[in-house]
Structure formats: structure tokens, C-alpha cells
Write a protein that holds these residues in place. Sequence first.
Motif, mmCIF file in Angstrom:
data_model
loop_
_atom_site.group_PDB
_atom_site.id
_atom_site.type_symbol
_atom_site.label_atom_id
_atom_site.label_comp_id
_atom_site.label_asym_id
_atom_site.label_seq_id
_atom_site.Cartn_x
_atom_site.Cartn_y
_atom_site.Cartn_z
ATOM 1 N N TYR A 57 54.127 21.918 -11.638
ATOM 2 C CA TYR A 57 53.583 20.655 -11.156
ATOM 3 C C TYR A 57 53.435 19.656 -12.300
ATOM 4 O O TYR A 57 53.080 20.026 -13.421
ATOM 5 C CB TYR A 57 52.217 20.878 -10.512
ATOM 6 C CG TYR A 57 52.287 21.426 -9.106
ATOM 7 C CD1 TYR A 57 52.800 20.654 -8.064
ATOM 8 C CD2 TYR A 57 51.828 22.707 -8.818
ATOM 9 C CE1 TYR A 57 52.861 21.148 -6.773
ATOM 10 C CE2 TYR A 57 51.877 23.210 -7.524
ATOM 11 C CZ TYR A 57 52.402 22.426 -6.505
ATOM 12 O OH TYR A 57 52.453 22.916 -5.229
ATOM 13 N N LYS A 79 56.224 18.867 -7.706
ATOM 14 C CA LYS A 79 57.240 19.660 -8.394
ATOM 15 C C LYS A 79 58.477 19.771 -7.502
ATOM 16 O O LYS A 79 58.384 19.644 -6.279
ATOM 17 C CB LYS A 79 56.722 21.057 -8.743
ATOM 18 C CG LYS A 79 56.457 21.969 -7.553
ATOM 19 C CD LYS A 79 56.002 23.341 -8.032
ATOM 20 C CE LYS A 79 55.725 24.276 -6.841
ATOM 21 N NZ LYS A 79 55.284 25.618 -7.299
ATOM 22 N N ARG A 81 61.556 21.632 -5.475
ATOM 23 C CA ARG A 81 61.615 22.888 -4.734
ATOM 24 C C ARG A 81 63.002 23.023 -4.111
ATOM 25 O O ARG A 81 63.829 22.113 -4.193
ATOM 26 C CB ARG A 81 60.549 22.919 -3.628
ATOM 27 C CG ARG A 81 60.786 21.885 -2.551
ATOM 28 C CD ARG A 81 59.895 22.053 -1.335
ATOM 29 N NE ARG A 81 60.299 21.140 -0.268
ATOM 30 C CZ ARG A 81 61.242 21.396 0.620
ATOM 31 N NH1 ARG A 81 61.868 22.573 0.589
ATOM 32 N NH2 ARG A 81 61.579 20.522 1.542
ATOM 33 N N HIS A 83 66.786 24.968 -3.140
ATOM 34 C CA HIS A 83 67.895 25.549 -3.888
ATOM 35 C C HIS A 83 69.082 24.577 -3.983
ATOM 36 O O HIS A 83 69.368 24.059 -5.058
ATOM 37 C CB HIS A 83 68.329 26.863 -3.242
ATOM 38 C CG HIS A 83 67.231 27.879 -3.175
ATOM 39 N ND1 HIS A 83 66.780 28.550 -4.298
ATOM 40 C CD2 HIS A 83 66.473 28.322 -2.136
ATOM 41 C CE1 HIS A 83 65.802 29.366 -3.963
ATOM 42 N NE2 HIS A 83 65.597 29.246 -2.656
ATOM 43 N N LYS A 86 68.317 20.984 -5.226
ATOM 44 C CA LYS A 86 67.850 20.986 -6.607
ATOM 45 C C LYS A 86 69.022 20.937 -7.589
ATOM 46 O O LYS A 86 68.946 20.324 -8.652
ATOM 47 C CB LYS A 86 67.006 22.237 -6.865
ATOM 48 C CG LYS A 86 66.305 22.251 -8.223
ATOM 49 C CD LYS A 86 65.620 23.584 -8.459
ATOM 50 C CE LYS A 86 64.506 23.831 -7.486
ATOM 51 N NZ LYS A 86 63.792 25.100 -7.787
ATOM 52 N N MET A 95 57.738 19.356 -3.559
ATOM 53 C CA MET A 95 56.477 19.868 -3.035
ATOM 54 C C MET A 95 55.368 18.992 -3.595
ATOM 55 O O MET A 95 55.227 18.857 -4.812
ATOM 56 C CB MET A 95 56.253 21.323 -3.454
ATOM 57 C CG MET A 95 54.907 21.879 -3.019
ATOM 58 S SD MET A 95 54.770 22.068 -1.221
ATOM 59 C CE MET A 95 55.776 23.526 -0.967
ATOM 60 N N LYS A 113 55.853 19.809 2.000
ATOM 61 C CA LYS A 113 57.234 19.661 1.566
ATOM 62 C C LYS A 113 57.708 18.257 1.910
ATOM 63 O O LYS A 113 57.492 17.775 3.022
ATOM 64 C CB LYS A 113 58.126 20.685 2.260
ATOM 65 C CG LYS A 113 57.828 22.132 1.884
ATOM 66 C CD LYS A 113 58.715 23.086 2.673
ATOM 67 C CE LYS A 113 58.443 24.528 2.308
ATOM 68 N NZ LYS A 113 59.278 25.470 3.111
#
Length: 342
Positions: A57, A79, A81, A83, A86, A95, A113
Motif C-alpha cells: 500500500y 496498491k 492488484r 494479474h 498488472k 485495491m 477493488k
Amino acid sequence: MKKKSALILSLILHHCLIFSQQSPVNRQLFFLDDTPIEVTFTTDIKKLRNDKTTPVYQPAKISMRFSDTSVISEDIRVKPRGHFRKNNCNLASLMLNFKNVSSPKLSPLDRLKLVGGCENGNMYDELLLKEYLVYKIQNILSNKSFRVRLLHLNFNDSREKVKSYSQYGFFIEDVNDLAERNNCVEINNMNLVTSMANREQVTFVNLFQYMVGNVDWSIFKCHNIKLLAPKNDTLASPYPIPYDFDFCGLVNAGYASTPEDLGMASVRERLYRGFPRTLDELQAVIGIFTEKKENIMYYIDHFELCSTKCRRGMKEYLEEFYKAVSTRKNIESIFIKNARTE
């Protein structure tokens, strides 16, 4: 006089729903309002983009302007999140952590989210809005579905190294709130044999994923699936709840792909991934889809943030599904004879 009283009552209810600036947010009501929230989000954008391996975070400032013009501005944490996004998008899905001493009015939202566009620009905004509509379609069909709240996001870099930009996004309801309003609790059961899940709900999920043209999911692997169990019997067959639809044919994202082993030409091609069901079981669930068709098409028709062409394309794709389930012969061919066997 009656019309005047009704108008006054409507305004009072609307004001209560949108939360006054002096009160903490009600997280249940937060997801019942379809009005987009104007959000200004300020953080170290470059750090957020580069923090991909072990994300932690980082501080951020957020300002939310609601439709009643009230504004809540507080310090939160954020932060990256997920896959795929990203590693493949301009900015990962995020998030947001509102549970901070510095965010007393937003703290009831806990953690949410946030899904944003893969890149900037009108094309990616439209893809984002189409994915939002997939969630709304599922909401129309079933209460066992994630609610979403639409946002118009303005990103500012706190270090002034990245040019400010805007795009659409949406919050996804926390799984615990989804479970609570269905009198359930979330369970974590990787490698759940599909036959152990609630049979009626699995049938619904199979047909819904076929409807929107999605194969990017698995109950067995809990891939893009959450599992809920009744509070009073956590050993009962769990309910699978799907989410994450940007790879589906109804969205038709340019970056989306299909698994090579399925032999699909494109994400627009529908492939039924369900196991065998009886005709009666299938028709019972198809009846729900048919009953809600008018509501679904009406919602798409009146979602003016999407272009006329976009809305027309979505409706045409859904009409193909409704045509496929309109006859017994089609149902038997697609969902029984061509059902999975393993």
C-alpha cells in the motif's frame, strides 16, 4: 398536490441515498445508486505502475463528488492488484483501502477493488463501460452477483512526473457484503469438484457465461469465481459467483484471447463449458433469462454513456443467445449433446 408530495418524498429519499457530506458513507446504499461518482485520485502514479512484483500500500488522496454535489475528500491507501492488467496495461487494477484513521467518512467502504481501463482513450473507456454492463446484466438476472458502482476517474500524480488523465472505472462490491445480503459466508476451497457446488447455481453460471461469451473462468480452480456457503450450513453445496468479464465476447476487448486448447477463433465465438444437465434443468434457468430479457435490453438501450453503435452491437450479440435458447432442438444440441464430459 399528490404529485408535489411525491416529488418532495423522492428528493428526500435521493438525498438520504447519496449520503450527506457530514455523514460516513453507507456501503450498502453506495452500490444501489447507478449515478456515476466524479472521483479525483492523487498518488505517486509512477510508483503504482512499477510496483508489480510485491505490491504494498502507498498513500493516496481521494475526492468523491456525488450527484447531490456533496464532496468527501480524505487520505487513503492504494496498491496494484490482479494479474493480466498488472503486466499488460498502462495501470493495473487497484485495491483501495479506506479503513484508515485519515478517512473516517469513507472507512465504512473498508477495501474495494477498482477496475479501470487498460489504457487511456475513448476505445478503452467503451470497453470498461461494456464490462460494467455485464455486471449490471448479471444483477438483473440474480441477486447472487457482485454489484458495481460506476466512477469517472481523474488521476493526478503527486510528484507531478506523470501528466494528469481521466477515464471511467468502477468499484466492485466486497465479497463479504455480497455474502451477507445472501445470508452466506465466503469459503475458500481450491480444487472444488464442480459436481459438489450448488447444482442450480452452477447451471445458471454455465448459461450466463455462455450468454456473454466468456470462457475465462473455472469453478474447479476458483478462477474468476468466488464461493459462498449458507451461514447456517457451511458444509452445504457452495454457490459459485463469477466476476471479471473483460475477456468475454460481449466486451470484445482487443487484448483478450482464448485458451489455445479450446480451438476458438476469437472471444466472440461462444463455447458452452458446462457439464450435462437435463432439459428441465436447463429450461428452468433459461426461463429466468427469457423473463428478464426486456429489462436487460432496456438497461442497455438507456445506458447513454455507451455510443449508439456500442449499445446496438451488445444487443445484437445477446439476441444471438436468445435465438439459440428459443427452441428445444437448439438447447439439446448446444447444452446437452455438446456438454463437457471431463
